[in-house]
Enzyme design. Structure first.
Site, mmCIF file in Angstrom:
data_model
loop_
_atom_site.group_PDB
_atom_site.id
_atom_site.type_symbol
_atom_site.label_atom_id
_atom_site.label_comp_id
_atom_site.label_asym_id
_atom_site.label_seq_id
_atom_site.Cartn_x
_atom_site.Cartn_y
_atom_site.Cartn_z
ATOM 1 N N ILE A 1 0.635 -1.542 -0.020
ATOM 2 C CA ILE A 1 0.177 0.707 -0.166
ATOM 3 C C ILE A 1 0.561 1.153 0.063
ATOM 4 O O ILE A 1 1.560 1.402 1.037
ATOM 5 C CB ILE A 1 -0.635 -0.220 1.313
ATOM 6 C CG1 ILE A 1 -1.646 -0.934 1.823
ATOM 7 C CG2 ILE A 1 -2.144 1.700 0.751
ATOM 8 C CD1 ILE A 1 -2.096 -1.206 0.336
ATOM 9 N N GLU A 2 0.949 1.695 -1.016
ATOM 10 C CA GLU A 2 1.920 2.465 -1.371
ATOM 11 C C GLU A 2 1.345 4.148 -0.918
ATOM 12 O O GLU A 2 -0.051 4.324 -1.112
ATOM 13 C CB GLU A 2 2.392 2.886 -2.783
ATOM 14 C CG GLU A 2 3.165 2.135 -2.794
ATOM 15 C CD GLU A 2 3.895 2.209 -4.496
ATOM 16 O OE1 GLU A 2 3.121 3.059 -5.396
ATOM 17 O OE2 GLU A 2 4.437 0.902 -4.372
ATOM 18 N N CYS B 1 4.443 -2.267 2.666
ATOM 19 C CA CYS B 1 5.104 -3.511 2.085
ATOM 20 C C CYS B 1 4.108 -4.827 2.369
ATOM 21 O O CYS B 1 2.452 -4.503 3.479
ATOM 22 C CB CYS B 1 6.097 -3.921 2.439
ATOM 23 S SG CYS B 1 7.685 -3.465 2.271
ATOM 24 N N GLU C 1 4.247 -8.177 2.479
ATOM 25 C CA GLU C 1 4.353 -8.771 3.887
ATOM 26 C C GLU C 1 4.233 -8.328 5.493
ATOM 27 O O GLU C 1 3.828 -9.341 5.881
ATOM 28 C CB GLU C 1 5.690 -9.699 3.072
ATOM 29 C CG GLU C 1 7.377 -8.376 3.463
ATOM 30 C CD GLU C 1 7.301 -8.958 1.937
ATOM 31 O OE1 GLU C 1 6.225 -7.516 1.167
ATOM 32 O OE2 GLU C 1 8.445 -8.478 1.528
ATOM 33 N N CYS D 1 12.095 -6.769 1.418
ATOM 34 C CA CYS D 1 13.272 -5.081 1.438
ATOM 35 C C CYS D 1 13.754 -5.199 2.625
ATOM 36 O O CYS D 1 13.444 -6.474 3.416
ATOM 37 C CB CYS D 1 12.698 -4.175 1.496
ATOM 38 S SG CYS D 1 11.657 -3.215 2.337
HETATM 39 ZN ZN LIG Z 1 9.209 -4.673 2.795
#
Ligand SMILES: [Zn+2]
Length: 136
Positions: free
Chosen positions: A44-45, A54, A56, A89
């Site tokens: 969800i940006e 992110c 996960e 990330c």
């Molecule tokens: Zn991430």
């Protein structure tokens, strides 16, 4: 259908709900619990990029919000439609290292190939709760 294929398929359902208007990079995740529930997460940006979450982390935060804890979580899948397998990330590795068991299987897929890893491999010398305790 074998269990990991079902988990990956559900992660792709979550990917369809990604909100990624800035990067266009859609990610889906799914956690399978030991009592056989599937908890979805998508990236969800946000226009303030640092506020982005992110897939996960969305999934594991949802699982914890429902009362599950690391010992209740059986497996995680993280999927994209990238040309190559994408790994979590750095921020997600930090969060997952605390919220998943070190040997919980993490399936990574781009719809073509599947890799399996775990937090022991993804963040072998990470900072955690034990480090905080060692200062006192
Ligand atoms: Zn991430």
């Amino acid at each position: 259908m074998i269990e990991q294929e079902r988990l990956i398929e559900k992660a792709f359902l979550a990917l369809e709900h990604a909100y990624a208007p800035y990067s266009g990079f859609q990610v889906g995740a799914c956690i399978q619990t030991r009592d056989d529930h599937y908890i979805l997460g998508a990236n969800i940006e946000n226009a303030a990029y640092g506020s982005t979450n992110c897939a996960e982390r969305s999934a594991v935060f949802a699982a914890y919000s429902m009362g599950y804890r690391k010992e209740d979580l059986k497996a995680l899948a993280v999927v994209t439609r990238a040309k190559q397998i994408t790994t979590p990330c750095g921020a997600c590795r930090q969060v997952l290292s605390e919220l998943l068991n070190a040997d919980t299987p993490i399936y990574l897929s781009n719809g073509i190939e599947v890799a399996v890893t775990n937090m022991k491999e993804l963040l072998p010398a990470g900072f955690g709760a034990d480090d905080l305790k060692s200062a006192n």
